[in-house]
Design an enzyme around this catalytic site. Structure first.
Site, PDB file in Angstrom:
ATOM      1  N   GLY A 133       0.797  -1.594  -0.386  1.00  0.00           N
ATOM      2  CA  GLY A 133       0.182   0.174  -0.004  1.00  0.00           C
ATOM      3  C   GLY A 133       0.804   1.463   0.232  1.00  0.00           C
ATOM      4  O   GLY A 133       0.557   1.764  -0.879  1.00  0.00           O
ATOM      5  N   PHE A 134       1.594   1.827   0.832  1.00  0.00           N
ATOM      6  CA  PHE A 134       2.441   2.323   0.849  1.00  0.00           C
ATOM      7  C   PHE A 134       2.061   3.921   1.272  1.00  0.00           C
ATOM      8  O   PHE A 134       2.863   4.457   0.249  1.00  0.00           O
ATOM      9  CB  PHE A 134       3.816   2.170  -0.569  1.00  0.00           C
ATOM     10  CG  PHE A 134       3.973   1.038  -0.710  1.00  0.00           C
ATOM     11  CD1 PHE A 134       5.028   0.946   0.218  1.00  0.00           C
ATOM     12  CD2 PHE A 134       3.997   0.560  -1.635  1.00  0.00           C
ATOM     13  CE1 PHE A 134       6.033  -1.119   0.049  1.00  0.00           C
ATOM     14  CE2 PHE A 134       4.823  -1.050  -1.261  1.00  0.00           C
ATOM     15  CZ  PHE A 134       5.284  -1.358  -1.083  1.00  0.00           C
TER      16      PHE A 134
ATOM     17  N   LYS B 275      13.464  -9.726  11.829  1.00  0.00           N
ATOM     18  CA  LYS B 275      13.465 -11.150  10.792  1.00  0.00           C
ATOM     19  C   LYS B 275      13.093  -9.531   9.857  1.00  0.00           C
ATOM     20  O   LYS B 275      13.219  -9.260   9.065  1.00  0.00           O
ATOM     21  CB  LYS B 275      13.590 -12.272  10.686  1.00  0.00           C
ATOM     22  CG  LYS B 275      13.598 -11.981   9.455  1.00  0.00           C
ATOM     23  CD  LYS B 275      13.114 -13.860   9.121  1.00  0.00           C
ATOM     24  CE  LYS B 275      13.374 -14.359   7.359  1.00  0.00           C
ATOM     25  NZ  LYS B 275      13.329 -15.753   7.882  1.00  0.00           N
TER      26      LYS B 275
ATOM     27  N   GLU C 102       8.523   2.998   7.385  1.00  0.00           N
ATOM     28  CA  GLU C 102       8.716   4.291   6.761  1.00  0.00           C
ATOM     29  C   GLU C 102       9.848   5.102   7.515  1.00  0.00           C
ATOM     30  O   GLU C 102      10.702   6.137   7.007  1.00  0.00           O
ATOM     31  CB  GLU C 102       7.770   5.576   7.019  1.00  0.00           C
ATOM     32  CG  GLU C 102       6.002   5.009   6.670  1.00  0.00           C
ATOM     33  CD  GLU C 102       5.108   5.739   7.309  1.00  0.00           C
ATOM     34  OE1 GLU C 102       5.046   6.276   8.212  1.00  0.00           O
ATOM     35  OE2 GLU C 102       4.927   7.289   6.331  1.00  0.00           O
TER      36      GLU C 102
END
Ligand code: MCN
Ligand code: MOS
Length: 765
Positions: A247-248, A660, A732
């Site tokens: 989606g970002f 991870k 982000e």
């Protein structure tokens, strides 16, 4: 869909204690790899029909008439939707705070403000029939003058955005008196989210109940918008979004195409699928707007900052003042006694800009961190030394201590692993064969945001547990870290926890935006799981039928799904055996992530609004994640091609719930930063404002061949001011600072200061 998969554990970065903090592989991975994970458009309810959007082919003007007769007569066509045939919807509230005005809403434009805006739609039995018929619809326009972008002569200076103005000290005076002054203007183009899964939905009505299968970063907020459009109760809308193909930032809000599909479904009484095509994604939603910023920096001869004066502008759409805050990092990163930042937004004929991974921080750091490199060369100080010289020991704007700021450690660890000390300062001084080698660095940051959210934890008779929340996982790892959190608190192996997400009927969660979800939802899940555990332990020692009844200790240990008394030897009592003995089917608890004493207003008002987010400086501390990127580029002098050949980053996101997955997030941000620096650019046709490269062949994003070895080093420590479990923002963070590090490396390699993105070979030759 519920994720419940037995998995082997991979590399383990925890201290060997509970499941939280371990490098567990993604629990949803196998379902995705094998194709069992169902994405929105893979839902095919009986009677499904297909909607196709018709978009404006002019950049501005009025729709005079729409010829629909031929399309209507075309095979399979059920409905041609235009402003005339559309049923009336109601305007929905803006999730950024503005309440809805009491007026009608139509997802189709009659006054076109950008090329690609929805003007009509066709619904047919098949996608092919709808597509063919859509091509037969003829729209007549009275074309108006187009402002294609903010470089255009007719663009104007824009509107000042007062809320983006920050001033302290006497910035202009201090700048004028500074012994060293630099000034530079930096540009970034329009950039797009381009998730691999394009937007789209399947909408279905049952009476006045609407079910929408749609990829969503925020099922709760999107459900509210649908409810308001159709004037039905929130509870009557169900958004289902178990899997999201990225989606970002582009999938947080309900958009006009959603209204079109749901409207068509209501009018036809049949489920409707609307697949936004790849080219349409460039206009169905706006990405990062183009930005322009001028930075003037005053400093001493040694490089100590005296003043920063910043003026910036970003493109917005006609009628929406969308801010991409260019001052967000400028006002935070360095100790500077005088500062001024101001910004305007310039309306142009474009779709309303949206959010793209680190809106604000990303272009802000690009300007500031390039300018710091220019200052380093102006005063002849190593760029890393210059940053340490101006290190901010507290938040320079809020004047509050950092909760934690491990940026010095990030510089140290990253610089050491990269070998920064071996860098020679002069541009063009590190050649290797035909390649000019350049080393550049830049810092980045992202705030810690806080919004209410709730989750349910349920322990079942068979000794397994469930976690239920309307939170989503778009590839980030929410399923996995919430299983780890519950397992940790309940004393269960992670394999015995099933996590159900992405359904607006579940306990309410905030938007997976602003890199906040992990911290917020681990807090709620831990609280709920500890409540369940407490009840279980109480029953174990108090219920007459319990094998542990009458035990003195109320501090029973639970490990690997078994209860045992402290220091007891031999087998413990399996949870399932206890549940059987006491005759319980389940023990459950619903908890939020708020501190004790939170009011009802704290609790519920803010679920469906972004404006309820607490700012990172609301409280005694200033809460942020930090990073430092070290980049090596190789520039072919004859061809001007730039290759990023090495990236090493030190990052402080506090405690990592799963190293991870956090590392994958950081890697993803760095990959996107490489794309931003070297490839990505929305190209606008100056004649009609059309996006010329609205496809993945011409809007270039990096492939594996563009990506070198990336090394990320976590330098964070648990930060319990920032969040209940000690983590800070991850998602982000790592995109912030990559593009300036690359631009600085290109300068170091070539001696050419390119002050706009992307840096392509044309600009270097
Ligand atoms: N994590 C961790 N330790 C922490 C915090 C997070 O291990 N202290 C890990 C967890 O695996 C968690 C992930 O990092 O699931 C992201 O956590 P967080 O920073 O809270 O971000 P969100 O869950 O709120 O996700 C949203 C964020 C945003 S705003 C954008 S934009 C973005 C991003 O995540 N879009 C993405 N990362 C993305 N990753 C993928 N694959 N796809 C997207 O669209
Ligand atoms: Mo992210 S751009 O805050 O969804």
């Amino acid at each position: 869909m519920t994720i419940h998969e037995p998995r082997t554990r991979h590399g383990d970065a925890s201290d060997g204690a509970g499941p939280l903090g371990r490098a567990t592989s993604r629990l949803d991975g196998p379902a995705k790899i094998t194709g069992r994970a169902t994405y929105a458009l893979e839902n095919h309810p009986a009677g499904l029909v297909h909607a196709v959007m018709i978009q404006a082919t002019v950049g501005a003007g009025r729709v005079l008439s729409i010829e629909v007769e031929t399309a209507k007569a075309s095979p399979g066509v059920l409905l041609v939707l235009t402003p005339e045939t559309a049923i009336e919807l109601r305007e929905a509230a803006n999730p950024f705070g503005a309440p809805a005005r009491d007026r009608a809403y139509c997802p189709f434009a009659t006054e076109v403000t950008y090329n690609g805006q929805q003007v009509a739609a066709v619904v047919a039995e098949t996608f092919e029939q709808a597509t063919a018929a859509a091509a037969l619809v003829v729209v007549h326009y009275d074309e108006g003058p187009v402002v294609p972008d903010f470089h255009a002569e007719n663009a104007g200076a824009g509107h000042p955005m007062d809320r983006a103005s920050v001033e302290w000290g006497e910035a202009e005076t201090a700048l004028a008196e500074a012994p060293v002054q630099i000034e530079a203007t930096y540009l970034t183009p329009r950039e797009y989210n381009v998730p691999i899964e394009p937007h789209g939905l399947v909408a279905e009505w049952e009476g006045d109940r609407l079910t929408v299968h749609e990829p969503s970063q925020w099922v709760d907020g999107m459900a509210r918008t649908y409810a308001e459009w159709f004037a039905i109760p929130f509870e009557n809308v169900r958004i289902v979004s178990p899997f999201i193909g990225g989606g970002f930032g582009s999938k947080a809000l309900s958009l006009p195409h959603g209204a079109i599909a749901a409207m068509a479904a209501k009018m036809l009484g049949r489920p409707v699928k609307l697949a936004v095509t790849r080219p349409q994604t460039f206009t169905a939603y706006g990405g990062r707007p183009a930005t322009r910023q001028t930075l003037k920096i005053g400093a001493t001869k040694e490089g100590k900052l005296l003043s920063i004066v910043q003026t910036g502008a970003n493109e917005t759409s006609i009628g929406a003042a969308k801010l991409e805050p260019l001052g967000s990092v400028t006002t935070l990163m360095y100790a500077v006694p005088h500062l001024s930042t101001r910004q305007t937004v310039v309306p142009v004929n474009t779709v309303e800009p949206g959010a793209l991974r680190a809106p604000g921080e990303n272009p802000s750091a690009y300007g500031l961190e390039c300018a710091m490199d220019e200052l380093a060369y102006a005063v002849g100080v190593d760029p890393l030394a210059l940053r340490l010289l101006n290190y901010a020991e507290e938040d320079p704007q809020a004047r509050k201590p950092w909760s934690t700021r491990r940026l010095r450690e990030a510089f140290a660890a990253g610089g050491e692993a990269f070998g920064w000390a071996r860098r020679t300062m002069a541009p063009r001084s590190m050649r290797e064969g035909r390649d000019l080698v350049g080393w550049g660095l830049a810092a980045g940051t992202y705030p810690v945001r806080r919004t209410p959210g709730e989750a349910m934890v349920r322990l079942l008779a068979d000794g397994t547990a469930e976690v239920l929340s309307s939170a989503i996982d778009m590839g980030t790892g929410t399923y996995t870290i919430l299983a780890q959190t519950a397992a940790d608190a309940l004393g269960l192996p992670v394999e015995r926890v099933a996590v159900t997400l992405g359904d607006s009927r579940l306990p309410r969660a905030p938007v997976a935006g602003g890199s906040q979800l992990a911290n917020l939802m681990t807090a709620a899940v831990q609280k709920a799981a500890l409540a369940v555990r407490e009840e279980l332990v109480g029953l174990a020692i108090n219920a007459p039928a319990s094998p542990l009844a009458g035990a003195q200790a109320n501090d029973l240990e639970i490990e690997n799904g078994e209860l045992r008394l402290p220091r007891a030897t031999g087998d413990g009592l399996p949870i399932a055996a206890l549940m059987r003995a006491i005759g319980r089917d389940s023990i459950e608890a619903l908890r939020d992530n708020l501190k004790d004493g939170a009011t009802a207003k704290d609790r519920f008002d803010n679920f469906t609004s972004v404006s309820g987010m607490r700012s990172p400086t609301d409280g005694d501390h200033s809460l942020h994640s930090w990073c430092a990127h070290f980049v090596e580029v190789r520039v072919d002098e004859d061809f001007g091609t730039v290759r990023v050949s090495r990236v090493v980053s030190g990052l402080d996101s506090g405690r990592l719930y799963n190293p991870k997955l956090a590392e994958s997030q950081w890697n993803g941000g760095i990959v996107m930063g490489i794309g931003q620096a070297l490839l990505e650019e929305g190209v606008v046709d100056p004649r009609d404002g059309r996006i010329l490269n609205a496809n993945l062949a011409d809007y270039m994003i990096p492939t594996n061949a563009d990506i070198p070895e990336i090394r990320t080093i976590s330098v964070g420590v648990p930060d319990f001011e920032a969040s209940a479990l000690g983590g800070k923002a991850v998602g982000e963070l790592a995109i912030v600072g990559v593009a300036p590090a690359i631009a600085n490396a290109v300068f170091h390699a070539t001696g050419k200061r390119i002050r706009h993105l992307p840096i392509t070979l044309e600009t270097l030759l």
